[in-house]
Design a protein around this motif. Sequence first.
Motif, PDB file in Angstrom:
ATOM      1  N   HIS A 128     -25.732 -37.694  -3.894  1.00  0.00           N
ATOM      2  CA  HIS A 128     -24.539 -38.392  -3.675  1.00  0.00           C
ATOM      3  C   HIS A 128     -24.203 -39.526  -4.821  1.00  0.00           C
ATOM      4  N   GLY A 129     -22.823 -39.567  -4.973  1.00  0.00           N
ATOM      5  CA  GLY A 129     -22.103 -40.185  -6.151  1.00  0.00           C
ATOM      6  C   GLY A 129     -22.095 -39.461  -7.460  1.00  0.00           C
ATOM      7  N   ARG A 131     -21.211 -37.127 -10.559  1.00  0.00           N
ATOM      8  CA  ARG A 131     -19.741 -36.982 -11.145  1.00  0.00           C
ATOM      9  C   ARG A 131     -19.451 -35.540 -11.384  1.00  0.00           C
ATOM     10  N   GLN A 140      -9.774 -31.551  -7.157  1.00  0.00           N
ATOM     11  CA  GLN A 140     -10.256 -32.930  -6.775  1.00  0.00           C
ATOM     12  C   GLN A 140     -10.109 -33.158  -5.320  1.00  0.00           C
ATOM     13  N   LEU A 144     -13.429 -33.332  -2.689  1.00  0.00           N
ATOM     14  CA  LEU A 144     -13.482 -34.801  -1.873  1.00  0.00           C
ATOM     15  C   LEU A 144     -13.296 -34.338  -0.439  1.00  0.00           C
ATOM     16  N   ASP A 149     -18.130 -38.558  -1.156  1.00  0.00           N
ATOM     17  CA  ASP A 149     -18.914 -39.520  -1.795  1.00  0.00           C
ATOM     18  C   ASP A 149     -18.958 -38.948  -3.527  1.00  0.00           C
ATOM     19  N   LEU A 150     -18.282 -38.043  -3.809  1.00  0.00           N
ATOM     20  CA  LEU A 150     -18.423 -37.712  -5.379  1.00  0.00           C
ATOM     21  C   LEU A 150     -17.490 -38.638  -5.893  1.00  0.00           C
ATOM     22  N   ASP A 151     -17.932 -38.804  -7.569  1.00  0.00           N
ATOM     23  CA  ASP A 151     -17.054 -39.514  -8.416  1.00  0.00           C
ATOM     24  C   ASP A 151     -16.592 -38.403  -9.298  1.00  0.00           C
ATOM     25  N   VAL A 153     -14.364 -37.165 -12.214  1.00  0.00           N
ATOM     26  CA  VAL A 153     -13.985 -37.333 -13.495  1.00  0.00           C
ATOM     27  C   VAL A 153     -12.979 -36.587 -13.993  1.00  0.00           C
ATOM     28  N   CYS A 171     -20.627 -35.323 -17.184  1.00  0.00           N
ATOM     29  CA  CYS A 171     -20.422 -35.210 -15.944  1.00  0.00           C
ATOM     30  C   CYS A 171     -21.667 -34.415 -15.171  1.00  0.00           C
ATOM     31  N   ASP A 273      -7.224 -37.808  -2.002  1.00  0.00           N
ATOM     32  CA  ASP A 273      -8.298 -38.310  -1.523  1.00  0.00           C
ATOM     33  C   ASP A 273      -9.110 -37.154  -0.601  1.00  0.00           C
TER      34      ASP A 273
END
Length: 316
Positions: A128-129, A131, A140, A144, A149-151, A153, A171, A273
């Motif tokens: 979770h979270g 990069r 991207q 998503l 939940d991914l960040d 970069v 990352c 998103d």
Amino acid sequence: MHMTPRLNIGTRGSKLARTQCGWVQRRIVEALGEDPAQAEAIAPLVIITTLGDRIQDRRLIEAGGKQLFTKEIEDALLRGEIDVAVHSLKDMPADEIPGLSICAIPEREDPRDAFLSPNFASLAELPHGARLGTASLRRQAQALAQRPDLDVVMTRGNVDTRLAKLQAGDCDALLLAAAGLNRLGLSAHIRDYIDPDLYATAPGQGALAIQCRTEDLNADWMQKLNHEPTHLCVTAERGALEALEASCRTAVGARATLSGDTLSLFVEALSADGKTRWQRRTTLHAPTRDTAHQLGRDLGEAIKAEAGPDLIQISG
């Protein structure tokens, strides 16, 4: 004995671009009936640095879009400084430049997006979270859509630069085109692939485009280098690209495959998103380049009509 070059071939200067262009160069020389060992004398590579190569600190949309990887090379072609150019087809805008034409498309490499990570085996296994590095708005959005939940970069640079960033811990994972990794002999870095039947790849991904001045079309060597099944598939994909007015501002994918005499096409657009996806799928019997292109346009137009103003995404 000094040999006068028969063709000058323009390319970007990255390791991948030079590798791809060298592969094409040897096949052009062979198609000309010459010894591929003499390729550099017969059809020398001319390295041209593009604005897209120089800009590394932001998405291409913020600097002008896809044409940043092609404009300087195409200008040199129009001026007669080079005779042909070799591009990654996915980097080329949908609309052709007046006076220039794509004269051949060799057989496509693996068109899939590859997942790379030193510690995790797939996108689904990322914690979770985590990069995720990419400079592509499409990748991207598709990532998503699976893992909100991914960040994500923003990761620009050539393949070696991005791999170094991954190893340095900038990352946790990367998404890159499998074709480039394969051509560079770096396939061992691939841990998994994104299923292109679920998440469409970039139009033309994995294919190379050989571009010439329109007046020079239809030379014998061009026919020998062209792979018509690939040409049909990418023509359909680029028809969708054209209809959607897609550039680096839009998260758009198009995936065409040919089985026997049936072409299957999957086109999608996504919000940045990944929360909204517009999709169309269809098949075409006995395609020609014209009908394949029109099929792509039709699917793209259908998505454009459904999505309306929500289609264009400037940033994520």
